[in-house]
Scaffold this motif. Structure first.
Motif, short mmCIF file in Angstrom:
data_model
loop_
_atom_site.label_atom_id
_atom_site.label_comp_id
_atom_site.label_asym_id
_atom_site.label_seq_id
_atom_site.Cartn_x
_atom_site.Cartn_y
_atom_site.Cartn_z
N VAL A 112 44.46 -52.39 -15.61
CA VAL A 112 44.11 -53.82 -15.57
C VAL A 112 44.77 -54.52 -14.39
CG1 VAL A 112 44.32 -56.03 -16.81
CG2 VAL A 112 43.61 -53.96 -18.03
N LEU A 113 46.07 -54.33 -14.24
CA LEU A 113 46.81 -54.99 -13.17
C LEU A 113 46.30 -54.58 -11.79
CD1 LEU A 113 49.17 -56.69 -12.05
CD2 LEU A 113 50.61 -54.65 -12.31
N THR A 114 46.12 -53.28 -11.59
CA THR A 114 45.71 -52.79 -10.28
C THR A 114 44.28 -53.22 -9.98
OG1 THR A 114 47.22 -50.92 -10.58
CG2 THR A 114 45.59 -50.74 -8.82
N GLY A 115 43.39 -53.11 -10.94
CA GLY A 115 42.01 -53.54 -10.74
C GLY A 115 41.91 -55.03 -10.47
N PHE A 116 42.62 -55.82 -11.25
CA PHE A 116 42.58 -57.27 -11.05
C PHE A 116 43.18 -57.66 -9.71
CE2 PHE A 116 44.46 -61.48 -11.16
CZ PHE A 116 43.34 -62.24 -11.45
N SER A 117 44.31 -57.07 -9.35
CA SER A 117 44.96 -57.41 -8.08
C SER A 117 44.07 -57.07 -6.89
CB SER A 117 46.30 -56.67 -7.96
OG SER A 117 47.18 -57.07 -8.98
N ALA A 118 43.43 -55.91 -6.93
CA ALA A 118 42.52 -55.53 -5.84
C ALA A 118 41.34 -56.51 -5.78
CB ALA A 118 42.02 -54.10 -6.05
N TRP A 119 40.75 -56.81 -6.92
CA TRP A 119 39.62 -57.74 -6.98
C TRP A 119 40.02 -59.12 -6.47
CZ3 TRP A 119 39.27 -62.26 -9.82
CH2 TRP A 119 38.02 -62.88 -9.83
N ALA A 120 41.12 -59.64 -6.98
CA ALA A 120 41.54 -61.00 -6.60
C ALA A 120 41.88 -61.08 -5.12
CB ALA A 120 42.74 -61.43 -7.45
N GLY A 121 42.55 -60.06 -4.59
CA GLY A 121 42.87 -60.06 -3.16
C GLY A 121 41.62 -60.10 -2.31
N VAL A 122 40.61 -59.32 -2.69
CA VAL A 122 39.35 -59.30 -1.94
C VAL A 122 38.62 -60.64 -2.06
CG1 VAL A 122 37.05 -58.24 -1.83
CG2 VAL A 122 39.09 -56.80 -2.02
N VAL A 123 38.57 -61.19 -3.25
CA VAL A 123 37.89 -62.49 -3.44
C VAL A 123 38.57 -63.58 -2.63
CG1 VAL A 123 37.42 -64.31 -5.14
CG2 VAL A 123 36.89 -61.93 -5.69
N ILE A 124 39.88 -63.63 -2.67
CA ILE A 124 40.60 -64.66 -1.90
C ILE A 124 40.35 -64.49 -0.41
CG2 ILE A 124 42.92 -65.42 -1.22
CD1 ILE A 124 43.73 -64.88 -4.20
N MET A 125 40.40 -63.26 0.07
CA MET A 125 40.15 -63.03 1.50
C MET A 125 38.72 -63.38 1.90
SD MET A 125 42.92 -62.24 2.97
CE MET A 125 42.20 -61.79 4.55
N MET A 126 37.77 -63.09 1.04
CA MET A 126 36.37 -63.46 1.34
C MET A 126 36.22 -64.97 1.46
SD MET A 126 34.32 -60.64 -0.98
CE MET A 126 32.73 -61.46 -0.80
N ARG A 127 36.90 -65.70 0.59
CA ARG A 127 36.84 -67.16 0.64
C ARG A 127 37.54 -67.71 1.88
NH1 ARG A 127 37.44 -68.41 -5.75
NH2 ARG A 127 35.33 -67.72 -6.25
N LEU A 128 38.64 -67.09 2.26
CA LEU A 128 39.38 -67.53 3.46
C LEU A 128 38.56 -67.24 4.74
CD1 LEU A 128 43.03 -66.35 2.70
CD2 LEU A 128 42.16 -68.71 2.72
N GLN A 129 37.82 -66.16 4.73
CA GLN A 129 37.04 -65.78 5.90
C GLN A 129 35.72 -66.53 6.00
OE1 GLN A 129 36.61 -61.54 5.43
NE2 GLN A 129 38.63 -61.12 6.31
N GLY A 130 35.22 -67.00 4.89
CA GLY A 130 33.88 -67.53 4.95
C GLY A 130 33.71 -68.93 4.55
#
Length: 130
Positions: A112-130
């Motif tokens: 749960v922790l690893t999956g959520f952390s990977a997902w959240a990191g990607v989502v945050i970066m997508m929002r920062l980039q776009g």
């Protein structure tokens, strides 16, 4: 580098809460006599630095490149279950007083922790980039 930092902060903050509220009491009940009085920061720090680096390299960066945060969640969960499960199942096989509740709780938590952390990191970066 930003993806690593974002993922590391998410991972560390959430894991610190879980370790304090759930895992420490669970481990204390089962193997308390084997636990240290204080945390050794160097080994813990090395684990977290390397684990998050591996997660970003293997899971988050490819998912970010392809704009697929759901893939980051799934692949991160698989990596987490494998990593945490390796520790737990090996410990269960060789250590006295290790319990199935420790194995299940920590293995599921790793997923749960690893999956959520990977997902959240990607989502945050997508929002920062776009």
């Amino acid at each position: 580098m930003i993806l690593y930092a974002v993922t590391a902060v998410i991972f560390l903050v959430i894991d610190a809460i879980m370790l304090t509220l759930v895992m420490k009491p669970l481990f204390t009940r089962n193997v308390g006599d084997m636990m240290r009085d204080g945390l050794m920061l160097a080994p813990a720090g090395l684990f977290y630095l390397a684990y998050v680096a591996g997660l970003v390299f293997l899971v988050s960066a490819p998912a970010l490149r392809d704009a697929e945060p759901e893939r980051a969640a799934l692949h991160g969960a698989i990596i987490g279950a494998l990593a945490y499960g390796t520790y737990e199942f090996t410990s269960m096989s060789i250590m006295k007083n290790w319990s199935w509740s420790m194995v299940a709780t920590d293995t599921i938590w790793g997923a749960v922790l690893t999956g959520f952390s990977a997902w959240a990191g990607v989502v945050i970066m997508m929002r920062l980039q776009g």
